[in-house]
Design a protein around this motif. Structure first.
Motif, PDB file in Angstrom:
ATOM      1  N   SER A 206      -3.902   7.499  -8.562  1.00  0.00           N
ATOM      2  CA  SER A 206      -4.609   6.415  -9.301  1.00  0.00           C
ATOM      3  C   SER A 206      -3.492   5.280  -9.553  1.00  0.00           C
ATOM      4  O   SER A 206      -4.241   4.060  -9.430  1.00  0.00           O
ATOM      5  CB  SER A 206      -5.403   7.448 -10.419  1.00  0.00           C
ATOM      6  OG  SER A 206      -4.761   7.704 -11.223  1.00  0.00           O
ATOM      7  N   ASP A 207      -2.268   5.748  -9.392  1.00  0.00           N
ATOM      8  CA  ASP A 207      -1.509   4.338  -9.357  1.00  0.00           C
ATOM      9  C   ASP A 207      -1.649   3.779  -8.785  1.00  0.00           C
ATOM     10  O   ASP A 207      -0.913   1.932  -9.152  1.00  0.00           O
ATOM     11  CB  ASP A 207      -0.447   5.105 -10.247  1.00  0.00           C
ATOM     12  CG  ASP A 207      -0.079   6.747 -11.026  1.00  0.00           C
ATOM     13  OD1 ASP A 207      -1.034   6.283 -12.235  1.00  0.00           O
ATOM     14  OD2 ASP A 207       0.812   7.233 -11.351  1.00  0.00           O
ATOM     15  N   VAL A 208      -1.608   4.208  -7.150  1.00  0.00           N
ATOM     16  CA  VAL A 208      -1.005   2.816  -6.387  1.00  0.00           C
ATOM     17  C   VAL A 208      -2.590   1.930  -6.476  1.00  0.00           C
ATOM     18  O   VAL A 208      -3.525   2.235  -6.060  1.00  0.00           O
ATOM     19  CB  VAL A 208      -1.191   4.125  -5.146  1.00  0.00           C
ATOM     20  CG1 VAL A 208      -1.037   3.164  -3.682  1.00  0.00           C
ATOM     21  CG2 VAL A 208      -0.058   5.208  -5.314  1.00  0.00           C
ATOM     22  N   ALA A 209      -1.836   0.996  -6.184  1.00  0.00           N
ATOM     23  CA  ALA A 209      -2.981  -0.224  -6.031  1.00  0.00           C
ATOM     24  C   ALA A 209      -2.799  -0.792  -4.486  1.00  0.00           C
ATOM     25  O   ALA A 209      -3.400  -1.350  -4.435  1.00  0.00           O
ATOM     26  CB  ALA A 209      -2.685  -1.349  -6.875  1.00  0.00           C
ATOM     27  N   LYS A 210      -1.750  -0.769  -3.821  1.00  0.00           N
ATOM     28  CA  LYS A 210      -1.793  -1.485  -1.913  1.00  0.00           C
ATOM     29  C   LYS A 210      -0.931  -0.495  -1.447  1.00  0.00           C
ATOM     30  O   LYS A 210       0.088   0.159  -1.877  1.00  0.00           O
ATOM     31  CB  LYS A 210      -0.955  -2.264  -2.689  1.00  0.00           C
ATOM     32  CG  LYS A 210      -0.678  -3.133  -1.285  1.00  0.00           C
ATOM     33  CD  LYS A 210       0.445  -4.283  -1.176  1.00  0.00           C
ATOM     34  CE  LYS A 210       0.624  -5.683  -0.492  1.00  0.00           C
ATOM     35  NZ  LYS A 210       1.202  -6.152  -0.853  1.00  0.00           N
ATOM     36  N   ILE A 211      -0.821  -0.134   0.201  1.00  0.00           N
ATOM     37  CA  ILE A 211      -0.821   0.946   0.238  1.00  0.00           C
ATOM     38  C   ILE A 211      -0.550  -0.372   1.845  1.00  0.00           C
ATOM     39  O   ILE A 211      -0.933  -0.799   2.284  1.00  0.00           O
ATOM     40  CB  ILE A 211      -1.004   2.192   0.813  1.00  0.00           C
ATOM     41  CG1 ILE A 211      -1.308   3.162  -0.191  1.00  0.00           C
ATOM     42  CG2 ILE A 211      -0.313   2.756   2.263  1.00  0.00           C
ATOM     43  CD1 ILE A 211      -1.994   4.077   0.021  1.00  0.00           C
ATOM     44  N   THR A 212       1.190  -0.334   2.550  1.00  0.00           N
ATOM     45  CA  THR A 212       1.429  -0.841   3.754  1.00  0.00           C
ATOM     46  C   THR A 212       1.743   0.627   4.518  1.00  0.00           C
ATOM     47  O   THR A 212       2.501   1.309   3.897  1.00  0.00           O
ATOM     48  CB  THR A 212       2.209  -2.606   3.645  1.00  0.00           C
ATOM     49  OG1 THR A 212       3.519  -1.714   2.997  1.00  0.00           O
ATOM     50  CG2 THR A 212       1.993  -2.745   2.709  1.00  0.00           C
ATOM     51  N   GLN A 221       5.263  -5.226   7.053  1.00  0.00           N
ATOM     52  CA  GLN A 221       4.678  -4.115   6.648  1.00  0.00           C
ATOM     53  C   GLN A 221       2.608  -4.963   6.448  1.00  0.00           C
ATOM     54  O   GLN A 221       3.103  -5.643   6.755  1.00  0.00           O
ATOM     55  CB  GLN A 221       4.834  -3.466   4.872  1.00  0.00           C
ATOM     56  CG  GLN A 221       6.479  -2.975   5.113  1.00  0.00           C
ATOM     57  CD  GLN A 221       6.266  -2.617   3.655  1.00  0.00           C
ATOM     58  OE1 GLN A 221       5.918  -2.043   2.713  1.00  0.00           O
ATOM     59  NE2 GLN A 221       8.099  -2.450   3.587  1.00  0.00           N
ATOM     60  N   TYR A 222       2.628  -4.097   6.660  1.00  0.00           N
ATOM     61  CA  TYR A 222       1.395  -4.400   7.338  1.00  0.00           C
ATOM     62  C   TYR A 222       0.751  -3.650   6.051  1.00  0.00           C
ATOM     63  O   TYR A 222       0.624  -2.373   6.189  1.00  0.00           O
ATOM     64  CB  TYR A 222       0.859  -3.476   8.976  1.00  0.00           C
ATOM     65  CG  TYR A 222       1.861  -4.181  10.108  1.00  0.00           C
ATOM     66  CD1 TYR A 222       0.764  -5.133  10.546  1.00  0.00           C
ATOM     67  CD2 TYR A 222       2.730  -3.507   9.467  1.00  0.00           C
ATOM     68  CE1 TYR A 222       1.714  -5.972  11.655  1.00  0.00           C
ATOM     69  CE2 TYR A 222       3.660  -4.511  11.269  1.00  0.00           C
ATOM     70  CZ  TYR A 222       3.239  -5.590  12.352  1.00  0.00           C
ATOM     71  OH  TYR A 222       3.402  -6.308  13.319  1.00  0.00           O
ATOM     72  N   PRO A 223      -1.056  -4.046   5.956  1.00  0.00           N
ATOM     73  CA  PRO A 223      -2.019  -3.276   4.650  1.00  0.00           C
ATOM     74  C   PRO A 223      -2.566  -2.239   5.481  1.00  0.00           C
ATOM     75  O   PRO A 223      -3.650  -2.320   6.504  1.00  0.00           O
ATOM     76  CB  PRO A 223      -2.886  -4.503   4.092  1.00  0.00           C
ATOM     77  CG  PRO A 223      -2.695  -5.371   5.126  1.00  0.00           C
ATOM     78  CD  PRO A 223      -1.098  -5.534   6.442  1.00  0.00           C
ATOM     79  N   ALA A 224      -2.777  -0.903   4.796  1.00  0.00           N
ATOM     80  CA  ALA A 224      -3.372  -0.312   4.878  1.00  0.00           C
ATOM     81  C   ALA A 224      -5.075  -0.349   4.723  1.00  0.00           C
ATOM     82  O   ALA A 224      -5.567  -0.898   3.961  1.00  0.00           O
ATOM     83  CB  ALA A 224      -3.428   1.467   4.625  1.00  0.00           C
ATOM     84  N   LEU A 225      -5.866   0.127   4.866  1.00  0.00           N
ATOM     85  CA  LEU A 225      -7.283   0.054   4.355  1.00  0.00           C
ATOM     86  C   LEU A 225      -7.469   1.493   3.332  1.00  0.00           C
ATOM     87  O   LEU A 225      -6.557   2.630   4.024  1.00  0.00           O
ATOM     88  CB  LEU A 225      -8.307   0.312   5.598  1.00  0.00           C
ATOM     89  CG  LEU A 225      -8.677  -0.715   6.563  1.00  0.00           C
ATOM     90  CD1 LEU A 225      -8.678  -0.148   8.023  1.00  0.00           C
ATOM     91  CD2 LEU A 225      -9.488  -1.778   6.019  1.00  0.00           C
ATOM     92  N   MET A 226      -7.926   1.079   2.287  1.00  0.00           N
ATOM     93  CA  MET A 226      -7.825   1.714   1.097  1.00  0.00           C
ATOM     94  C   MET A 226      -9.041   1.541   0.522  1.00  0.00           C
ATOM     95  O   MET A 226      -9.968   1.181   0.225  1.00  0.00           O
ATOM     96  CB  MET A 226      -6.479   1.494  -0.050  1.00  0.00           C
ATOM     97  CG  MET A 226      -5.792   1.119   0.161  1.00  0.00           C
ATOM     98  SD  MET A 226      -4.472   0.596  -0.870  1.00  0.00           S
ATOM     99  CE  MET A 226      -4.487   1.543  -2.017  1.00  0.00           C
ATOM    100  N   ALA A 227      -9.604   2.848   0.136  1.00  0.00           N
ATOM    101  CA  ALA A 227     -11.054   3.540  -0.852  1.00  0.00           C
ATOM    102  C   ALA A 227     -11.155   4.791  -0.789  1.00  0.00           C
ATOM    103  O   ALA A 227     -11.034   5.828   0.367  1.00  0.00           O
ATOM    104  CB  ALA A 227     -12.282   3.086   0.348  1.00  0.00           C
TER     105      ALA A 227
END
Length: 277
Positions: A206-212, A221-227
């Protein structure tokens, strides 16, 4: 190293495994050691995250770009080279990284063929078509049940399959140092002349707001899809010179950031993945 049943000869099981950069850092994992995700106090899917996620990763500059090391192949160690191999693991170009959502009706069919009678217990949190099709993949569906157990299904049309037995084997199987990022299955497969499709997924706390994700030693770095506590990345790469039959390609590296942009995790610096011991 290969995770999953040794007696299953399906092509997906030859293609999918633990993260492509893990071979040097992990020597063995036992099926008996798997612990149900959620019992460790990690993030559970939030109701607001349960819609299917699509996206168009077009490349994003990292708040703290870093240099990464070379590549391994499919989680089974470095590939042999030949006169026609790409000698420089960073001699490649990411040509496509755009994904599109999979329609809900098709997602249901993918999960049904992937999970059988268990499908009704899961809802998809990420379901996308990859930027190119390979022999076995043209999409990825990650789903979760009420106990917080994830499954990852490779899609081809409206059919789905998992290289893991049971499909929940991915839960708590492989955490990065610090237990911020957990890795599911990843793989690479030819996707047309001179192209390779790279796909991977995992779980974040839950601490993570963005993943690349970055590839090889390149800083972009390319953004990953998160949900729903899960992330998925997919990209098509082209070697800059014609590769040989055992092309290893670059390793993908996951980066995680909090809401302020502070880097919480960098796989390229994780001793679990960078150690040669």
């Amino acid at each position: 190293m290969k995770i999953g049943p040794e007696n299953d000869g399906a092509s997906l099981r030859r293609s999918w495994g633990v993260p492509l950069s893990v071979a040097a850092g992990v020597t063995a994992v036992s099926v008996a050691a798997v612990v149900v995700l959620g019992g460790t106090g990690d993030a559970r899917p939030r109701v607001a995250d349960r819609a299917l996620s699509g996206g168009s990763p077009t490349g994003a500059a990292s708040p703290t770009p870093s240099t990464t090391r070379g590549s391994t192949s499919g989680g089974v160690g470095s590939a042999p080279t030949s006169n026609h191999e790409t000698s420089d693991p960073d001699a490649f170009t990411i040509t496509k990284s755009t994904t599109t959502p999979i329609q809900a009706g098709t997602v249901a069919k993918v999960l049904s063929s992937c999970l059988g009678a268990e499908a009704s217990r899961y809802h998809a949190v990420v379901a996308v078509r990859t930027p190119a099709s390979s022999r076995d993949w043209d999409g990825v569906v990650v789903a979760v049940n009420s106990s917080g157990q994830y499954v990852q299904c490779a899609a081809k049309g409206d059919k789905g399959s998992s290289p893991d037995s049971p499909p929940t084997f991915i839960n708590d199987r492989l955490w990065g140092t610090g237990r911020v990022i957990e890795y599911f299955d990843s793989g690479r497969e030819p996707a047309g002349k001179g192209q390779y499709l790279m796909v991977g997924a995992g779980h974040y706390t839950s601490d993570v707001a963005k993943i690349t994700v970055s590839y090889g030693g390149k800083p972009k770095q390319y953004p990953a899809l998160m949900a729903g506590g899960a992330f998925v990345y997919a990209a098509v790469l082209s070697p800059d010179t014609p590769p040989g039959p055992h092309y290893a390609g670059p390793s993908p590296y996951i980066h995680a950031y909090d809401a302020s942009g502070k880097e919480l995790y960098n796989q390229a610096k994780d001793p679990k993945f960078t150690s040669t011991q």
